[in-house]
Design a protein around this motif. Structure first.
Motif, PDB file in Angstrom:
ATOM      1  N   UNK A 186       1.059  -1.305   0.063  1.00  0.00           N
ATOM      2  CA  UNK A 186      -0.020   0.186  -0.147  1.00  0.00           C
ATOM      3  C   UNK A 186       1.102   1.476   0.153  1.00  0.00           C
ATOM      4  N   UNK A 187      -0.101   2.667  -0.427  1.00  0.00           N
ATOM      5  CA  UNK A 187       0.670   3.901  -0.565  1.00  0.00           C
ATOM      6  C   UNK A 187       0.182   4.826   0.641  1.00  0.00           C
ATOM      7  N   UNK A 188       0.900   5.862   1.692  1.00  0.00           N
ATOM      8  CA  UNK A 188      -0.193   6.926   1.764  1.00  0.00           C
ATOM      9  C   UNK A 188      -0.275   7.742   1.195  1.00  0.00           C
ATOM     10  N   UNK A 189      -1.838   8.179   0.876  1.00  0.00           N
ATOM     11  CA  UNK A 189      -1.690   9.089   0.730  1.00  0.00           C
ATOM     12  C   UNK A 189      -1.673  10.541   0.501  1.00  0.00           C
ATOM     13  N   UNK A 191       1.838  11.524   1.283  1.00  0.00           N
ATOM     14  CA  UNK A 191       3.028  11.432   1.628  1.00  0.00           C
ATOM     15  C   UNK A 191       3.667  10.599   0.318  1.00  0.00           C
ATOM     16  N   UNK A 192       3.136  10.020  -0.456  1.00  0.00           N
ATOM     17  CA  UNK A 192       3.310   8.447  -1.079  1.00  0.00           C
ATOM     18  C   UNK A 192       4.240   7.981  -0.315  1.00  0.00           C
ATOM     19  N   UNK A 193       3.542   7.718   1.191  1.00  0.00           N
ATOM     20  CA  UNK A 193       5.245   5.972   1.626  1.00  0.00           C
ATOM     21  C   UNK A 193       4.182   5.120   1.035  1.00  0.00           C
ATOM     22  N   UNK A 194       5.295   3.850   0.997  1.00  0.00           N
ATOM     23  CA  UNK A 194       4.965   2.954   0.336  1.00  0.00           C
ATOM     24  C   UNK A 194       5.198   1.838   2.183  1.00  0.00           C
ATOM     25  N   UNK A 195       4.414   0.964   2.388  1.00  0.00           N
ATOM     26  CA  UNK A 195       4.365   0.542   3.164  1.00  0.00           C
ATOM     27  C   UNK A 195       3.556  -1.122   2.640  1.00  0.00           C
ATOM     28  N   UNK A 196       4.033  -2.187   3.999  1.00  0.00           N
ATOM     29  CA  UNK A 196       2.792  -3.691   3.949  1.00  0.00           C
ATOM     30  C   UNK A 196       1.646  -3.416   4.732  1.00  0.00           C
ATOM     31  N   UNK A 197       0.506  -3.478   4.445  1.00  0.00           N
ATOM     32  CA  UNK A 197      -1.073  -3.939   4.780  1.00  0.00           C
ATOM     33  C   UNK A 197      -1.004  -5.137   5.521  1.00  0.00           C
ATOM     34  N   UNK A 198      -0.506  -5.807   6.811  1.00  0.00           N
ATOM     35  CA  UNK A 198      -0.156  -6.777   6.776  1.00  0.00           C
ATOM     36  C   UNK A 198      -1.594  -7.322   8.340  1.00  0.00           C
ATOM     37  N   UNK A 199      -2.332  -8.947   7.896  1.00  0.00           N
ATOM     38  CA  UNK A 199      -3.513  -9.065   8.727  1.00  0.00           C
ATOM     39  C   UNK A 199      -3.269  -9.599   9.656  1.00  0.00           C
ATOM     40  N   UNK A 200      -3.820  -9.449  10.792  1.00  0.00           N
ATOM     41  CA  UNK A 200      -3.720 -10.165  11.770  1.00  0.00           C
ATOM     42  C   UNK A 200      -4.690 -10.851  12.692  1.00  0.00           C
ATOM     43  N   UNK A 201      -6.092 -11.291  11.846  1.00  0.00           N
ATOM     44  CA  UNK A 201      -7.143 -11.509  12.216  1.00  0.00           C
ATOM     45  C   UNK A 201      -7.686 -10.648  13.431  1.00  0.00           C
ATOM     46  N   UNK A 202      -7.594  -9.258  13.466  1.00  0.00           N
ATOM     47  CA  UNK A 202      -8.341  -8.790  14.321  1.00  0.00           C
ATOM     48  C   UNK A 202      -9.102  -7.583  12.408  1.00  0.00           C
ATOM     49  N   UNK A 206      -2.303  -3.739  10.349  1.00  0.00           N
ATOM     50  CA  UNK A 206      -0.879  -2.758  10.467  1.00  0.00           C
ATOM     51  C   UNK A 206      -0.575  -2.454   9.476  1.00  0.00           C
ATOM     52  N   UNK A 207       0.074  -1.406   9.353  1.00  0.00           N
ATOM     53  CA  UNK A 207       1.126  -0.961   8.362  1.00  0.00           C
ATOM     54  C   UNK A 207       2.924  -1.574   8.885  1.00  0.00           C
ATOM     55  N   UNK A 208       3.137  -2.316   8.417  1.00  0.00           N
ATOM     56  CA  UNK A 208       3.989  -2.685   8.440  1.00  0.00           C
ATOM     57  C   UNK A 208       5.865  -2.405   7.542  1.00  0.00           C
ATOM     58  N   UNK A 209       6.685  -2.140   7.756  1.00  0.00           N
ATOM     59  CA  UNK A 209       7.989  -1.601   6.525  1.00  0.00           C
ATOM     60  C   UNK A 209       7.410  -0.662   6.004  1.00  0.00           C
ATOM     61  N   UNK A 210       6.936   0.709   6.994  1.00  0.00           N
ATOM     62  CA  UNK A 210       6.983   2.081   6.331  1.00  0.00           C
ATOM     63  C   UNK A 210       8.088   2.405   5.758  1.00  0.00           C
ATOM     64  N   UNK A 211       7.911   3.406   5.170  1.00  0.00           N
ATOM     65  CA  UNK A 211       9.134   3.982   4.419  1.00  0.00           C
ATOM     66  C   UNK A 211       9.352   4.797   5.089  1.00  0.00           C
ATOM     67  N   UNK A 212      11.071   5.377   5.364  1.00  0.00           N
ATOM     68  CA  UNK A 212      10.899   6.393   6.353  1.00  0.00           C
ATOM     69  C   UNK A 212      10.995   7.973   5.759  1.00  0.00           C
TER      70      UNK A 212
END
Length: 299
Positions: A186-189, A191-202, A206-212
């Motif tokens: 995914x990408x944050x609208x 800021x255009x930061x890229x990340x991985x949207x990870x499910x955890x059955x909740x 959550x957003x993981x591996x977010x660009x700095x």
């Protein structure tokens, strides 16, 4: 004109007040003493006064109706002026849109841009779900016979729900974005930061591996980035609901707990997914590992 002296006027006023008080008291006493007769008298007075009251109320009703029509004319006039102004603005935007469309077509022709592939979709109804604590998936009543293929995006009218994980001839299983096995680039609208949207059955993945280099805030919109080749870029996913020391969590646009109908969209990217191993191939791999063969890479 006959003039009345102040003394006589005062006497008449005192007498009138006294007479009205006496008549009122007499009417109260008569009403208590003989209620049937008093009610008959009151009904008779009411019946006699009804025509006069009706005649007196008609001009007031006509005046109210005329006032309502006048207010309606004023409202229609104001709406007409507002619509004329909006139409003028829209005509201006139409000219801008036509000019931009012509420029866009010319630039596409100059750049020899490859057009986007045609998009097709199938609408299916959810007929079951996992209902467990360790899986988040939905079964729909459309399968291979209806044109459903593995990897197609499952969406509602507001956003992404998941992807087709398994396909039968008449049914398919949808892996929701909240499932523990779901990973969506995914990408944050903004800021255009890229990340991985990870499910955890909740309820909120959550957003993981977010660009700095940027800050994620509550309310930021999340969309697919297009990386990985599973989903095209720009599909709406949700908004950032919480940000804490453990990271950010996203509230999906779609109500995943109340999914009724899903749109299974084919963006032409299903071929990019690796095909699952057959049962015999899996058995061969396990046997090769057991005898000391090269380890397999799990993806």
């Amino acid at each position: 004109m006959m003039r009345i002296s102040p003394a006589r006027r005062a006497a008449i006023e005192r007498t009138s007040v006294t007479l009205l008080v006496v008549v009122s008291a007499a009417m109260i006493i008569a009403g208590k003493a003989d209620q049937v007769a008093f009610q008959y008298l009151r009904n008779s007075v009411m019946d006699a006064a009804a025509p006069a009251l009706d005649m007196l109320s008609r001009p007031a009703a006509a005046f109210d109706a005329a006032a309502d029509r006048l207010r309606g004319f004023i409202t229609v006039y104001r709406d007409n002026v507002r619509l004329a102004e909006e139409n003028e603005r829209l005509l201006g935007w139409q000219q801008v849109a036509m000019r931009l469309s012509a420029e866009n077509a010319e630039l596409r022709d100059l750049a020899k841009l490859v057009p986007d592939p045609a998009i097709s979709f199938v609408t299916a109804r959810a007929i079951g779900d996992s209902g467990g604590a360790y899986a988040r998936n939905v079964i729909v009543n459309a399968g291979r016979d209806n044109g459903v293929a593995r990897g197609q995006a499952a969406m509602t009218g507001v956003g992404l729900v998941g992807r087709v994980a398994e396909v039968g001839s008449r049914a398919a299983r949808i892996l929701l974005i909240t499932d523990l096995n779901s990973r969506v680039p995914v990408v944050v609208d903004g800021t255009r930061q890229r990340a991985i949207l990870a499910g955890d059955n909740s309820a909120r993945p959550s957003l993981r591996y977010v660009d700095s280099g940027g800050t994620i805030r509550i309310g930021d919109r999340i969309a697919t980035s297009g990386q990985g080749g599973v989903f095209p870029p720009g599909l709406p996913v949700g908004v950032v609901a919480t940000v804490d020391s453990e990271g950010a969590r996203v509230e999906p646009y779609a109500a995943l707990s109340r999914v009724d109908y899903l749109r299974l969209v084919d963006y032409g990217l299903a071929e990019s997914l690796p095909n699952p191993l057959a049962i015999s191939a899996r058995a061969g791999k396990r046997a090769e590992s057991a005898v000391g063969g090269p380890p397999t890479l799990r993806r």
